[in-house]
Motif scaffolding. Sequence first.
Motif, PDB file in Angstrom:
ATOM      1  N   SER A   1       0.803  -1.220   0.000  1.00 18.24           N
ATOM      2  CA  SER A   1       0.000   0.000   0.000  1.00 18.24           C
ATOM      3  C   SER A   1       0.835   1.270   0.000  1.00 18.24           C
ATOM      4  O   SER A   1       0.427   2.296  -0.542  1.00 18.24           O
ATOM      5  N   GLY A   2       1.993   1.204   0.663  1.00 18.72           N
ATOM      6  CA  GLY A   2       2.812   2.405   0.791  1.00 18.72           C
ATOM      7  C   GLY A   2       2.342   3.338   1.891  1.00 18.72           C
ATOM      8  O   GLY A   2       2.940   4.396   2.089  1.00 18.72           O
ATOM      9  N   PHE A   3       1.295   2.951   2.636  1.00 20.00           N
ATOM     10  CA  PHE A   3       0.785   3.777   3.729  1.00 20.00           C
ATOM     11  C   PHE A   3       1.421   3.327   5.040  1.00 20.00           C
ATOM     12  O   PHE A   3       1.179   2.203   5.499  1.00 20.00           O
ATOM     13  N   THR A   4       2.185   4.194   5.662  1.00 20.40           N
ATOM     14  CA  THR A   4       2.884   3.836   6.888  1.00 20.40           C
ATOM     15  C   THR A   4       1.915   3.503   8.015  1.00 20.40           C
ATOM     16  O   THR A   4       2.128   2.549   8.770  1.00 20.40           O
ATOM     17  N   ALA A   5       0.835   4.303   8.118  1.00 19.92           N
ATOM     18  CA  ALA A   5      -0.128   4.073   9.197  1.00 19.92           C
ATOM     19  C   ALA A   5      -0.783   2.705   9.066  1.00 19.92           C
ATOM     20  O   ALA A   5      -0.992   1.999  10.057  1.00 19.92           O
ATOM     21  N   LEU A   6      -1.096   2.303   7.834  1.00 19.00           N
ATOM     22  CA  LEU A   6      -1.714   0.999   7.616  1.00 19.00           C
ATOM     23  C   LEU A   6      -0.735  -0.116   7.949  1.00 19.00           C
ATOM     24  O   LEU A   6      -1.098  -1.114   8.585  1.00 19.00           O
ATOM     25  N   GLN A   7       0.507   0.048   7.556  1.00 22.02           N
ATOM     26  CA  GLN A   7       1.523  -0.959   7.870  1.00 22.02           C
ATOM     27  C   GLN A   7       1.764  -1.054   9.372  1.00 22.02           C
ATOM     28  O   GLN A   7       2.102  -2.120   9.882  1.00 22.02           O
ATOM     29  N   LEU A   8       1.578   0.058  10.077  1.00 25.40           N
ATOM     30  CA  LEU A   8       1.767   0.062  11.520  1.00 25.40           C
ATOM     31  C   LEU A   8       0.656  -0.693  12.232  1.00 25.40           C
ATOM     32  O   LEU A   8       0.895  -1.466  13.158  1.00 25.40           O
ATOM     33  N   LEU A   9      -0.586  -0.482  11.818  1.00 28.33           N
ATOM     34  CA  LEU A   9      -1.737  -1.066  12.512  1.00 28.33           C
ATOM     35  C   LEU A   9      -2.100  -2.454  12.001  1.00 28.33           C
ATOM     36  O   LEU A   9      -2.828  -3.184  12.677  1.00 28.33           O
ATOM     37  N   ALA A  10      -1.631  -2.820  10.822  1.00 26.43           N
ATOM     38  CA  ALA A  10      -1.917  -4.139  10.264  1.00 26.43           C
ATOM     39  C   ALA A  10      -0.607  -4.779   9.840  1.00 26.43           C
ATOM     40  O   ALA A  10      -0.377  -5.055   8.664  1.00 26.43           O
ATOM     41  N   ASP A  11       0.250  -4.998  10.800  1.00 26.91           N
ATOM     42  CA  ASP A  11       1.583  -5.538  10.558  1.00 26.91           C
ATOM     43  C   ASP A  11       1.482  -7.012  10.184  1.00 26.91           C
ATOM     44  O   ASP A  11       1.006  -7.829  10.968  1.00 26.91           O
ATOM     45  N   ARG A  12       1.941  -7.362   8.982  1.00 28.38           N
ATOM     46  CA  ARG A  12       1.793  -8.747   8.539  1.00 28.38           C
ATOM     47  C   ARG A  12       2.672  -9.705   9.327  1.00 28.38           C
ATOM     48  O   ARG A  12       2.471 -10.925   9.278  1.00 28.38           O
ATOM     49  N   ASP A  13       3.668  -9.197  10.066  1.00 28.60           N
ATOM     50  CA  ASP A  13       4.549 -10.075  10.834  1.00 28.60           C
ATOM     51  C   ASP A  13       3.870 -10.662  12.062  1.00 28.60           C
ATOM     52  O   ASP A  13       4.361 -11.637  12.620  1.00 28.60           O
ATOM     53  N   SER A  14       2.777 -10.072  12.515  1.00 26.36           N
ATOM     54  CA  SER A  14       2.105 -10.584  13.711  1.00 26.36           C
ATOM     55  C   SER A  14       0.587 -10.693  13.570  1.00 26.36           C
ATOM     56  O   SER A  14      -0.044 -11.472  14.290  1.00 26.36           O
ATOM     57  N   THR A  15      -0.007  -9.939  12.656  1.00 22.77           N
ATOM     58  CA  THR A  15      -1.475  -9.854  12.573  1.00 22.77           C
ATOM     59  C   THR A  15      -2.135 -11.219  12.417  1.00 22.77           C
ATOM     60  O   THR A  15      -3.117 -11.538  13.109  1.00 22.77           O
ATOM     61  N   TRP A  16      -1.608 -12.057  11.524  1.00 21.77           N
ATOM     62  CA  TRP A  16      -2.280 -13.325  11.253  1.00 21.77           C
ATOM     63  C   TRP A  16      -2.200 -14.298  12.419  1.00 21.77           C
ATOM     64  O   TRP A  16      -3.069 -15.169  12.570  1.00 21.77           O
ATOM     65  N   TYR A  17      -1.201 -14.157  13.261  1.00 20.04           N
ATOM     66  CA  TYR A  17      -1.125 -14.999  14.451  1.00 20.04           C
ATOM     67  C   TYR A  17      -2.209 -14.602  15.450  1.00 20.04           C
ATOM     68  O   TYR A  17      -2.861 -15.469  16.047  1.00 20.04           O
ATOM     69  N   PHE A  18      -2.395 -13.294  15.637  1.00 19.24           N
ATOM     70  CA  PHE A  18      -3.468 -12.839  16.522  1.00 19.24           C
ATOM     71  C   PHE A  18      -4.833 -13.283  15.982  1.00 19.24           C
ATOM     72  O   PHE A  18      -5.714 -13.699  16.751  1.00 19.24           O
ATOM     73  N   ILE A  19      -5.019 -13.176  14.671  1.00 16.76           N
ATOM     74  CA  ILE A  19      -6.286 -13.588  14.065  1.00 16.76           C
ATOM     75  C   ILE A  19      -6.532 -15.081  14.291  1.00 16.76           C
ATOM     76  O   ILE A  19      -7.660 -15.502  14.590  1.00 16.76           O
ATOM     77  N   ALA A  20      -5.484 -15.890  14.173  1.00 17.47           N
ATOM     78  CA  ALA A  20      -5.640 -17.323  14.451  1.00 17.47           C
ATOM     79  C   ALA A  20      -6.115 -17.551  15.875  1.00 17.47           C
ATOM     80  O   ALA A  20      -6.995 -18.391  16.126  1.00 17.47           O
ATOM     81  N   GLY A  21      -5.555 -16.797  16.831  1.00 17.19           N
ATOM     82  CA  GLY A  21      -5.975 -16.925  18.217  1.00 17.19           C
ATOM     83  C   GLY A  21      -7.427 -16.532  18.418  1.00 17.19           C
ATOM     84  O   GLY A  21      -8.175 -17.189  19.168  1.00 17.19           O
TER      85      GLY A  21
END
Length: 386
Positions: free
Chosen positions: A204-224
């Motif tokens: 996306s190139g949007f820093t705020a979006l990358q900050l709040l939806a970090d792909r390095d951890s988001t999917w693990y939280f979603i799995a939980g």
Amino acid sequence: MPPRQHPADAEPATTRTAGERRPRLYAIDGLRLCAAVMVALHHFVGTYRVNQPHNKIWDRPVSHIMPSVFRVTSYGWIGVEIFFVISGFVICMSCWGRRPRDFFVSRVIRLYPAYWFAVVFTTGVLAALPAAWSRPSLRQVLFNLSMLQMGSNVGNVDGVYWTLWSELRFYLVFLLVVATGLTYRKVVVFCCVWGTLAALAPVSGFTALQLLADRDSTWYFIAGLALFLMHRFGPDLLLWGILALSWLMASDEIGRRVEHVEHVSSWRGAFVLFSLFLLAMVAIALGFTDRVQWKWLATAGSLTYPFYLMHYAAGTTAIHYLRDRADPRVLVAVLVAAVLLLSYLVHRVVERPLARWLKRGLTRTFDRLGAPPAPRAATRPATPPA
């Protein structure tokens, strides 16, 4: 056993009935402690940093000192991903039917007391024994006490604190759902929307979006979150789909982690290990471990957080100074046991009393916000006698 309410009809409960107690899932406490010990062993004897010819910890490659142990512990970093999944499960469970203020208070009293002690403890160790790690500056230490240092590009006193930044962002985003009252439908929608944003954020190139939806951890939280919905309402095709997609997205994150950070382990081994853990969490969510009622696991689970916060910088510093005075395997085992003992003391002497004090103070604060107190009457100086 009464039938479960259909998820789509589940309404948010804003208050809890008097005396209501949530059943404790002791198996999760056990998994949490195992994950913490995995991470500690990885940091002590399983990273590429301690396998360099002249590293500051062992002074020679660990693969030469303990080759078999090194091959196993090189996969211990997957414990962090395990933490994230468990966090998604436990956070959703603990704030179901609670007000946003209760969620905020519970997170503050859970995160900060042990963390403040860990910052002070680690700072003291590094100030007194700076050979393995440099002394943190006073500015760095003070800012670390806020737990917001990574948002301002201030270095962590201890490298393991980076995971707390991921946790805080998850709490911030999930608080929006808690504020509206948790239901099956709302949590499912949140998982779908947040997961979509995490998939789009890297391009996306949007820093705020990358900050709040970090792909390095988001999917693990979603799995939980999906696993907790299975635990509370029973599985269905949609929840299985969310969990499967989280598993697939985790395969990419694990691959990037192996390629760019954890160079001494393989993607296949790490992904198999994570998959086995996810199967264990499915077993917990579906009730296959309900017979595990070992009360000592609750104590073990309470040690996990302070253990994780204090093990790395202090433990590797101890290895640096003691590496030539004891058998390496014995040294590592004693260090793990010592940090566990210290964690127990911190939990009993620091964390619990300070958490009670913070809870009372924050509860009074929110009560004042709900019903502002009357202003104090102005005091006039006494009139001197004529």
